[in-house]
Design a protein around this motif. Structure first.
Motif, PDB file in Angstrom:
ATOM      1  N   ALA A 265      -3.695   0.152  14.401  1.00  0.00           N
ATOM      2  CA  ALA A 265      -3.038  -0.676  13.560  1.00  0.00           C
ATOM      3  C   ALA A 265      -1.512  -1.051  13.761  1.00  0.00           C
ATOM      4  CB  ALA A 265      -3.144  -0.085  12.008  1.00  0.00           C
ATOM      5  N   VAL A 266      -1.330  -2.432  13.551  1.00  0.00           N
ATOM      6  CA  VAL A 266      -0.045  -2.791  13.890  1.00  0.00           C
ATOM      7  C   VAL A 266       1.057  -2.989  12.386  1.00  0.00           C
ATOM      8  CG1 VAL A 266       1.647  -4.650  14.767  1.00  0.00           C
ATOM      9  CG2 VAL A 266      -0.578  -4.061  15.792  1.00  0.00           C
ATOM     10  N   ASP A 267       1.961  -2.560  12.455  1.00  0.00           N
ATOM     11  CA  ASP A 267       3.019  -2.596  11.150  1.00  0.00           C
ATOM     12  C   ASP A 267       3.049  -4.240  11.031  1.00  0.00           C
ATOM     13  OD1 ASP A 267       5.074  -2.670   9.562  1.00  0.00           O
ATOM     14  OD2 ASP A 267       6.441  -1.389  10.488  1.00  0.00           O
ATOM     15  N   PRO A 268       2.664  -4.782  10.054  1.00  0.00           N
ATOM     16  CA  PRO A 268       3.020  -5.971   9.775  1.00  0.00           C
ATOM     17  C   PRO A 268       4.347  -6.641   9.856  1.00  0.00           C
ATOM     18  CG  PRO A 268       2.401  -4.780   7.771  1.00  0.00           C
ATOM     19  CD  PRO A 268       2.261  -3.828   8.793  1.00  0.00           C
ATOM     20  N   HIS A 269       5.424  -5.511   9.558  1.00  0.00           N
ATOM     21  CA  HIS A 269       6.777  -5.839   9.752  1.00  0.00           C
ATOM     22  C   HIS A 269       7.352  -5.576  10.843  1.00  0.00           C
ATOM     23  CE1 HIS A 269       6.620  -6.295   5.326  1.00  0.00           C
ATOM     24  NE2 HIS A 269       6.138  -5.325   5.310  1.00  0.00           N
ATOM     25  N   ALA A 270       6.663  -5.177  12.156  1.00  0.00           N
ATOM     26  CA  ALA A 270       7.080  -4.866  13.380  1.00  0.00           C
ATOM     27  C   ALA A 270       7.681  -6.118  13.996  1.00  0.00           C
ATOM     28  CB  ALA A 270       6.112  -4.499  14.313  1.00  0.00           C
ATOM     29  N   LYS A 271       8.787  -5.897  14.781  1.00  0.00           N
ATOM     30  CA  LYS A 271       9.776  -7.029  15.436  1.00  0.00           C
ATOM     31  C   LYS A 271       8.594  -7.865  16.225  1.00  0.00           C
ATOM     32  CE  LYS A 271      13.714  -7.914  17.923  1.00  0.00           C
ATOM     33  NZ  LYS A 271      15.001  -7.497  18.546  1.00  0.00           N
ATOM     34  N   ILE A 272       8.940  -9.264  16.189  1.00  0.00           N
ATOM     35  CA  ILE A 272       8.253 -10.139  16.942  1.00  0.00           C
ATOM     36  C   ILE A 272       8.935  -9.861  18.334  1.00  0.00           C
ATOM     37  CG2 ILE A 272       7.776 -12.569  17.369  1.00  0.00           C
ATOM     38  CD1 ILE A 272       7.470 -13.002  14.662  1.00  0.00           C
ATOM     39  N   VAL A 273       8.201  -9.870  19.377  1.00  0.00           N
ATOM     40  CA  VAL A 273       8.654  -9.556  20.928  1.00  0.00           C
ATOM     41  C   VAL A 273       8.738 -10.949  21.234  1.00  0.00           C
ATOM     42  CG1 VAL A 273       8.251  -8.585  22.844  1.00  0.00           C
ATOM     43  CG2 VAL A 273       7.853  -7.323  21.005  1.00  0.00           C
ATOM     44  N   LEU A 468      -0.462   4.285  25.735  1.00  0.00           N
ATOM     45  CA  LEU A 468       1.073   3.855  26.151  1.00  0.00           C
ATOM     46  C   LEU A 468       1.631   2.811  25.151  1.00  0.00           C
ATOM     47  CD1 LEU A 468       0.490   3.423  30.099  1.00  0.00           C
ATOM     48  CD2 LEU A 468       2.142   5.030  28.832  1.00  0.00           C
ATOM     49  N   GLN A 469       0.783   2.006  24.709  1.00  0.00           N
ATOM     50  CA  GLN A 469       1.226   1.003  23.585  1.00  0.00           C
ATOM     51  C   GLN A 469       1.574   1.865  22.334  1.00  0.00           C
ATOM     52  OE1 GLN A 469      -1.989  -1.772  21.708  1.00  0.00           O
ATOM     53  NE2 GLN A 469      -0.273  -3.369  22.258  1.00  0.00           N
ATOM     54  N   GLN A 470       0.845   2.647  22.189  1.00  0.00           N
ATOM     55  CA  GLN A 470       1.135   3.432  20.751  1.00  0.00           C
ATOM     56  C   GLN A 470       2.533   4.163  20.981  1.00  0.00           C
ATOM     57  OE1 GLN A 470      -1.386   6.647  19.644  1.00  0.00           O
ATOM     58  NE2 GLN A 470      -0.866   6.464  17.311  1.00  0.00           N
ATOM     59  N   LYS A 471       2.572   4.947  22.054  1.00  0.00           N
ATOM     60  CA  LYS A 471       3.723   5.641  22.562  1.00  0.00           C
ATOM     61  C   LYS A 471       5.167   4.769  22.498  1.00  0.00           C
ATOM     62  CE  LYS A 471       5.580   9.119  25.495  1.00  0.00           C
ATOM     63  NZ  LYS A 471       5.303  10.240  26.650  1.00  0.00           N
ATOM     64  N   TYR A 472       5.011   3.576  22.983  1.00  0.00           N
ATOM     65  CA  TYR A 472       6.369   2.880  23.262  1.00  0.00           C
ATOM     66  C   TYR A 472       6.262   1.590  22.712  1.00  0.00           C
ATOM     67  CZ  TYR A 472       6.764   6.030  26.970  1.00  0.00           C
ATOM     68  OH  TYR A 472       7.147   7.347  27.792  1.00  0.00           O
ATOM     69  N   GLN A 473       5.336   1.251  21.589  1.00  0.00           N
ATOM     70  CA  GLN A 473       5.167  -0.015  20.831  1.00  0.00           C
ATOM     71  C   GLN A 473       5.440  -1.079  21.759  1.00  0.00           C
ATOM     72  OE1 GLN A 473       4.734  -0.353  17.037  1.00  0.00           O
ATOM     73  NE2 GLN A 473       3.820   1.467  18.034  1.00  0.00           N
ATOM     74  N   LEU A 474       4.473  -1.308  22.628  1.00  0.00           N
ATOM     75  CA  LEU A 474       4.381  -2.480  23.633  1.00  0.00           C
ATOM     76  C   LEU A 474       3.475  -3.531  23.198  1.00  0.00           C
ATOM     77  CD1 LEU A 474       3.381  -0.208  26.700  1.00  0.00           C
ATOM     78  CD2 LEU A 474       5.752  -1.131  26.366  1.00  0.00           C
ATOM     79  N   ALA A 475       4.200  -4.639  23.304  1.00  0.00           N
ATOM     80  CA  ALA A 475       3.211  -6.005  23.140  1.00  0.00           C
ATOM     81  C   ALA A 475       2.602  -6.100  24.163  1.00  0.00           C
ATOM     82  CB  ALA A 475       4.453  -6.957  22.856  1.00  0.00           C
ATOM     83  N   TYR A 476       1.191  -6.536  24.228  1.00  0.00           N
ATOM     84  CA  TYR A 476       0.439  -6.659  25.466  1.00  0.00           C
ATOM     85  C   TYR A 476      -0.088  -8.392  25.066  1.00  0.00           C
ATOM     86  CZ  TYR A 476      -0.210  -1.664  26.751  1.00  0.00           C
ATOM     87  OH  TYR A 476      -0.117  -0.492  26.952  1.00  0.00           O
ATOM     88  N   LEU A 477      -0.031  -9.091  26.239  1.00  0.00           N
ATOM     89  CA  LEU A 477      -0.859 -10.243  26.364  1.00  0.00           C
ATOM     90  C   LEU A 477      -2.085 -10.077  27.405  1.00  0.00           C
ATOM     91  CD1 LEU A 477       1.640 -13.098  26.915  1.00  0.00           C
ATOM     92  CD2 LEU A 477       0.482 -12.443  24.766  1.00  0.00           C
ATOM     93  N   PHE A 478      -3.267  -9.742  26.989  1.00  0.00           N
ATOM     94  CA  PHE A 478      -4.360  -8.928  27.516  1.00  0.00           C
ATOM     95  C   PHE A 478      -5.352 -10.095  27.903  1.00  0.00           C
ATOM     96  CE2 PHE A 478      -8.394  -6.979  27.990  1.00  0.00           C
ATOM     97  CZ  PHE A 478      -7.949  -5.703  28.607  1.00  0.00           C
ATOM     98  N   ILE A 479      -5.220 -10.492  29.127  1.00  0.00           N
ATOM     99  CA  ILE A 479      -6.158 -11.761  29.757  1.00  0.00           C
ATOM    100  C   ILE A 479      -7.369 -10.953  30.222  1.00  0.00           C
ATOM    101  CG2 ILE A 479      -6.437 -13.575  31.463  1.00  0.00           C
ATOM    102  CD1 ILE A 479      -3.232 -13.574  31.279  1.00  0.00           C
ATOM    103  N   SER A 480      -8.602 -11.435  29.853  1.00  0.00           N
ATOM    104  CA  SER A 480      -9.896 -10.959  30.498  1.00  0.00           C
ATOM    105  C   SER A 480     -10.944 -11.865  30.256  1.00  0.00           C
ATOM    106  CB  SER A 480     -10.045  -9.530  29.836  1.00  0.00           C
ATOM    107  OG  SER A 480     -11.259  -8.875  30.333  1.00  0.00           O
TER     108      SER A 480
END
Length: 528
Positions: A265-273, A468-480
Motif C-alpha cells: 500500500a502507498v501512503d496517500p500523502h507520499a510525495k509526488i515524484v 527494493l520499492q518498499q525499502k527505498y520508496q521508489l516510484a516505478y513506471l512499469f512497462i509490460s
C-alpha cells in the motif's frame, strides 16, 4: 496405425570448448506422431533448444551428438550434409524466437522468401512472387502485395513473426519446430500467432515440436508435454494429465511459478515524484530534398498521470502503442510537448547541463539483459558506471558500494570481477537492476524487465523489485505486456493504444471491471 514422424532415442549432446566438456543433453527420448504437437518445456539451460536443433544437426562443430534421431525412419545422426539439406527447410522447418535476428535487415521480405522458394522448389520469376503473396496471405498479413518491398524493421513484431512462419511454410514441411515463437510478442499478438499455428497445423496436417518455458501456452497448443531440467526429461505425458496431476517436483514448481501477491500500500500523502500534463510526442515524417514535413507519427497523445514515492504505474498495450516512448519522454531522453515535473522541477526547457544533477535520480532497466550489458566490462565496471559519471557517496569507495548493492539484489559480491556471459539471464537482470539502484534513484523506468526471463526467475525478480520499492520508496513506471506481472506489482494501470491512453485508474478496478473494449481484449488474451 499412427505414423511416427520423428523418433528420438537416448539423445546425448556434448559441447567441447577450451578443453572442457559440457553435457547439454543427457540421454533423452521422445517422439512426435503425424499431426501431433509435442511441447518441450523447461527453463533456460535445460537443453530444450539444443535438443530441437540436433534433430537436423544444426549445432555446429563444437557439438558431439549421440543416440538416434530418425525422421520417417531415416537416421539423422551421422547423415551426410547433402541428405540433411534435403530435409532442412523441405521436410522439417524452424521458427525461431526473435525474428529480427533471423531475418536479414538488408533484404526485403520478398527477397528473403524468394531465396527459400527458389532454392528448394526451383520456381522462377512471377511464379515465385505469386507463391510469396499466397504465403503471406496464408499467415494473415493483409494487403500482402504492398508489403513485398518492406524491410524487417518496417514491420511490427507480430508481422515479422508471421513472415518467419511464411518462410517456414514455403516448402510445405511435414514438421514444424517452433522455438519460443511467441516470447517477445504482446499478449493479443501471441494469442493470434498461437491460433494461426494451430490452424495451419490442422489445415496442412503438420506435426509440430513446440519449445517454450511458458506453461500457459503449452496448455493451449500441445497434445503431449516433455518437461526438461538440466539436460534430462524429468516428466512426460498427455498435456491434460501433466497439468492435472504433475508428478515431479520440478514440474510442480513450474506450474506454480506465476507472479502473485499484491503491491504494498502507498501512503496517500507520499510525495509526488513525477507527473505529466498533456504530454504529446509526435515524430515528423519528412520527405524530399528539402525534408518537408508531410505528416506525423503520433506516438503519444495527451497523456496525464502522476506517480508517488513507493507507487507503481503499470503501462500496458501492444507494441507501437507508445508505452516506451512515454517513459523515455518522462526521463527527457526524447523531445515532447506538454508539462513534465520531476521532484518539483519543471523539466520543460531545461538544458542538458541543468538536467545533469537530476539524471542520477531517474534510472531505467531494460528488457534484454543480454543486450543492455557490455560484454567487454566486468560486472563491477557495469554497476559502477553511474558512479563514474555522478560521483560516489562521501567516504565510500566505489568497490564497496558495488559490493553492497550486489548483496541487496541477491548477487554474491565475490562475482563482481566476472563478465556478463558468465551469468544466467536472471543474474544478468539483477546486474541491470543493481546498476540502476546504486545511485539511489527516486524514479525507475522498468521496460519489460521480466519478459526475457523464465517463469520461476520472473517471480524472483518481481519480488526483488517489490522489496527494493518498499525499502527505498521508489516510484516505478512499469512497462509490460505480461498482465499477470503488472497485476502483481502495480497500484495504477494505464492502457495505451496507438498513442492514446484509452483507460487509466486503480489496478484492481482495471483488472476486475475494465470499461474499454481494447482493455477487455487484453484481459481476455492474458487470462482467458
Amino acid at each position: 496405425m499412427i505414423a511416427r514422424v520423428l523418433d528420438v532415442q537416448n539423445l546425448t549432446v556434448d559441447f567441447r570448448q577450451d578443453g572442457e566438456t559440457t553435457h547439454a543433453v543427457r540421454g533423452i527420448s521422445f517422439h512426435v506422431d503425424k499431426g501431433e504437437t509435442v511441447a518441450i518445456v523447461g527453463e533456460s539451460g535445460s537443453g530444450k533448444s539444443v535438443s530441437a536443433l540436433s534433430t537436423v544437426q544444426l549445432l555446429g562443430d563444437s557439438a558431439t551428438v549421440g543416440g538416434s534421431i530418425t525422421y520417417n525412419g531415416t537416421q539423422m545422426v551421422g547423415a551426410s550434409e547433402k541428405d540433411l539439406q534435403r530435409v532442412r527447410g523441405n521436410n522439417i522447418s524452424f521458427i525461431f524466437q526473435e525474428p529480427m535476428t533471423s531475418l536479414n535487415p538488408l533484404h526485403t521480405i520478398e527477397k528473403q522468401l524468394r531465396e527459400s522458394i527458389e532454392l528448394h522448389q526451383g520456381l522462377r520469376g512471377d511464379a515465385v512472387r505469386v507463391r510469396i503473396i499466397q504465403l503471406l496471405e496464408q499467415v494473415g498479413i493483409h494487403d500482402a502485395s504492398s508489403r513485398l518491398g518492406a524491410y524487417p524493421h518496417q514491420l511490427s513484431g507480430g508481422q515479422r513473426q508471421r513472415v518467419m512462419i511464411a518462410m517456414a511454410l514455403a516448402n510445405g514441411p511435414e514438421m514444424l519446430i517452433a522455438d519460443e515463437p511467441t516470447t517477445a510478442l504482446d499478449v493479443t499478438i501471441q494469442a493470434q500467432i498461437l491460433d494461426l499455428l494451430a490452424d495451419l497445423k490442422r489445415d496442412l496436417d503438420m506435426s509440430m515440436l513446440f519449445i517454450t518455458h511458458n506453461l500457459t501456452i503449452v496448455r493451449k497448443i500441445a497434445d503431449r508435454v516433455c518437461v526438461m531440467k538440466d539436460g534430462e526429461i524429468v516428466e512426460h505425458g498427455l498435456t491434460a494429465e501433466i497439468f492435472a496431476n504433475p508428478q515431479h517436483p520440478y514440474t510442480r514448481a513450474l506450474l506454480e511459478a506465476e507472479s502473485t501477491g499484491v503491491p504494498i500500500a502507498v501512503d496517500p500523502h507520499a510525495k509526488i515524484v513525477a507527473e505529466a500534463e498533456n504530454l504529446k510526442i509526435w515524430f515528423p515524417l519528412q520527405t524530399g530534398l528539402l525534408r518537408r514535413t508531410t505528416g506525423y507519427v503520433k506516438a503519444v497523445n495527451d497523456a496525464n498521470f502522476s506517480v508517488r514515492a513507493g507507487e507503481t504505474i503499470g503501462i500496458v498495450g501492444e507494441s507501437g502503442s507508445g508505452k516506451t516512448t512515454l517513459a523515455l519522454a518522462m526521463m527527457r531522453l526524447i523531445r515532447s510537448e506538454g508539462r513534465i515535473v520531476f521532484m518539483g522541477h519543471d523539466l520543460h526547457g531545461l538544458s542538458d547541463r541543468q538536467m545533469r544533477p537530476l539524471r542520477s535520480e531517474m534510472q531505467i532497466v531494460f528488457q534484454d539483459p543480454y543486450g543492455s550489458l557490455s560484454p567487454r566490462m566486468t560486472v563491477e565496471q557495469i554497476i559502477a558506471e553511474g558512479l563514474t559519471v555522478h560521483g560516489t557517496a562521501a567516504g565510500k569507495p566505489s568497490r564497496q558500494m558495488v559490493a553492497e548493492i550486489m548483496g541487496e539484489v541477491g548477487l554474491d559480491p565475490a562475482l563482481m570481477d566476472r563478465y556478463p556471459h558468465e551469468f544466467s539471464g536472471g543474474q544478468r537482470q539483477r546486474v541491470a537492476i543493481a546498476r540502476a539502484m546504486i545511485l539511489r534513484p527516486k524514479l525507475v523506468v522498468l521496460d519489460e524487465p521480466t519478459s526475457a526471463l523464465d517463469m520461476t526467475v520472473q517471480v524472483q525478480i518481481v519480488q526483488l523489485l517489490r522489496d527494493l520499492q518498499q525499502k527505498y520508496q521508489l516510484a516505478y513506471l512499469f512497462i509490460s505486456h505480461d498482465l499477470k506481472v503488472v497485476r502483481a506489482l502495480s497500484h495504477k494501470v494505464m492502457v495505451m493504444k496507438r498513442g492514446d491512453v484509452v483507460e487509466a485508474g486503480d489496478a484492481d478496478a482495471i483488472f476486475d471491471a475494465p470499461q474499454n473494449d481494447y482493455t477487455r481484449e487484453l484481459m481476455k488474451a492474458a487470462f482467458g
